[in-house]
Structures are given as C-alpha cells and as structure tokens.
Design an enzyme around this catalytic site. Sequence first.
Site, PDB file in Angstrom:
ATOM      1  N   HIS A  35      -1.237 -10.256  12.521  1.00 55.48           N
ATOM      2  CA  HIS A  35      -0.937 -10.198  10.932  1.00 55.48           C
ATOM      3  C   HIS A  35       0.398  -9.518  10.813  1.00 55.48           C
ATOM      4  O   HIS A  35       1.020 -10.041   9.787  1.00 55.48           O
ATOM      5  CB  HIS A  35      -2.131  -9.315  10.296  1.00 55.48           C
ATOM      6  CG  HIS A  35      -3.538  -9.850  10.810  1.00 55.48           C
ATOM      7  ND1 HIS A  35      -4.398  -9.291  11.444  1.00 55.48           N
ATOM      8  CD2 HIS A  35      -4.133 -10.932  10.193  1.00 55.48           C
ATOM      9  CE1 HIS A  35      -5.691  -9.942  11.407  1.00 55.48           C
ATOM     10  NE2 HIS A  35      -5.281 -11.119  10.693  1.00 55.48           N
ATOM     11  N   GLY A 145      -0.783 -17.985  11.446  1.00 56.64           N
ATOM     12  CA  GLY A 145      -0.509 -17.804  12.920  1.00 56.64           C
ATOM     13  C   GLY A 145      -0.987 -18.854  13.476  1.00 56.64           C
ATOM     14  O   GLY A 145      -1.942 -19.635  13.342  1.00 56.64           O
ATOM     15  N   LYS A 147      -2.056 -19.153  16.276  1.00 51.63           N
ATOM     16  CA  LYS A 147      -3.460 -18.867  17.142  1.00 51.63           C
ATOM     17  C   LYS A 147      -4.702 -19.610  16.596  1.00 51.63           C
ATOM     18  O   LYS A 147      -5.404 -20.240  17.423  1.00 51.63           O
ATOM     19  CB  LYS A 147      -3.718 -17.443  16.927  1.00 51.63           C
ATOM     20  CG  LYS A 147      -5.194 -16.871  17.208  1.00 51.63           C
ATOM     21  CD  LYS A 147      -5.428 -16.511  18.375  1.00 51.63           C
ATOM     22  CE  LYS A 147      -6.828 -15.879  18.556  1.00 51.63           C
ATOM     23  NZ  LYS A 147      -7.762 -16.527  17.368  1.00 51.63           N
TER      24      LYS A 147
END
Length: 278
Positions: A35, A145, A147
């Site tokens: 983050h 992100g 991810k």
Amino acid sequence: MIVTGDIVEVRQIRWADPTGHWGLVPTMGYLHEGHLSLVRRAKEENGYTAVTIFVNPTQFAPTEDLSSYPRNLERDLALLAAEEVDLVFTPADAIMYPPDFQTTVTVGQVSKPLEGTSRPTHFQGVATVVAKLFNIIQPTRAYFGQKDAQQTVVLRQMVRDLNFNVEMIICPTVREADGLAMSSRNAYLTPEQRQAATVLYRALTAASNAYAQGERSGGRLRQIMSTTVATEPLARLDYASAADPLTLQELEQVESGVLFSLAVFFGKTRLIDNMVIA
Ligand code: PAF
C-alpha cells in the site's frame, strides 16, 4: 493530514484548490509496504494524495472473512501521517451503504473467470465501492496494485465503460524477501503456513522459467504451476491459470502475452498471486 468519514468534508477539501491534481489510493486498511508503495507513487505524481480506508462489506461473501478481516486504524493513520498524505477518508458502513441503498455496478465478462468463479459476488462489490469512491473524491489518478490482477482488469473496464475521468495507474507487486506477495491476509498465516506460502511465488517462477525456455502450451504451463503447488503439503490449490492478460480467457497456446495467476488455500486462508509476461 485530515482524517474524516464525512463525504461533504471530503468534497470541500478536494475542491479547495480546483486546479489541483489528486492521487487516490483506495484500501481496506491494515496497511503494508505494498500500500505504501502506491501512496509514494501517488505523492510523486500528484499535488495532493488521498487514501481511503474502508473494509467494504459488499465484496465479501457471507462465508468469507469480513468479521475477522485484520484492522488497525491507529497504526494505519500513523503510517499515512509519516508519508504526509493530505486526506484519509474513513467512512462508516452506514455512510457508504445507507439503509435505502439499491444501486450496484456489474462489470461483465472479465468479472467471471478466476476469482469470479470462486467468489461470484466479489467484483460487483469492488466495482460498486470503487465507483462510489471515485465519485466522492474525483481523483485525477487512482493507484492499484498488480497483485490483484483481475481487479485491475475489472476496474479498468469499468472506467472505460462508464467514462470515469480517472487515470488508472497499476503498480508492481511488492514482495517479501522470500517472494511472498505482501497482503493483509498474510497476517492470518501460522508460522508453518507462512513458510509454505512461498509456494505461490515458486509456482509462478517455475511457469515463467518454462515459458522463457520456450514452453507455449497453456495446459502444460498450468500443469507446471499445479504440480509445484502439490509439492507443498499445507497448500490446497483453488486455481492455476495461464490466461490472456486483457480478456482473462484461458489460453491453449500462448502467442503473445500471458497472465499466470494462482489462488491457493492454507487452512482457511486463501492467497492469490500472479506474474504477467508481456
Ligand atoms: O484492493 C482492495 O483493497 C479493495 O478491493 C479495494 C480496491 C480497496 C475496494 O474495496
């Protein structure tokens, strides 16, 4: 740094400098380096930075971990103050979803495979809350992100389809030294599961090495990931995918780019990770 759960106050702060550019980092809190890398990028590229902290109930199925999702607002605010964020929006559930709330955003095809198969209502919750956050804050740029690869595809589609005036910036996955992708859900892992969880990165690396050595069969690349995960007794594979990075459809033969992605259970904890080959 102003911290508020009030939408009117957010709008006042956002529009105090009408020509200013705002970067937005939407989060569910329990912040980690992943983050913070988004926050730092937002600060570099915008005059002002806003972070939202909201554990969005509509993106959790009733069987999922909403009530146990890790939270630590005090620590999150200290981390964001150290980064010199301008605004943190921390709305209560009833502010985001008042009792008469009845509108949702559903993104079509790209929401359905992968995470959508295991979590059929998840992306409707994500798209709806992110649409609301975009409308509340009206950022110039929003930071997510890599991810959560499918989330980025779904949200980009939403931005295109609904003409949101927001530039989407997707930032690289931040990993622990042993390759485990940073995730708030890593906090659920026992020490043994934490060790075992490196198998996601190992499986993705095995697939991308095989690709680098010329393997182009989607089936065999998926097989390489699933057999790697199977070597780890504490891991239970949910899916291993070698898909088109834009449509998220499984590839039989990889011709240009490929998104390798995985979801794996360790006990009740479900982790995801991915690698994109351009
Ligand atoms: O990626 C997340 O943390 C969440 O899905 C998001 C984008 C903040 C929406 O709740």
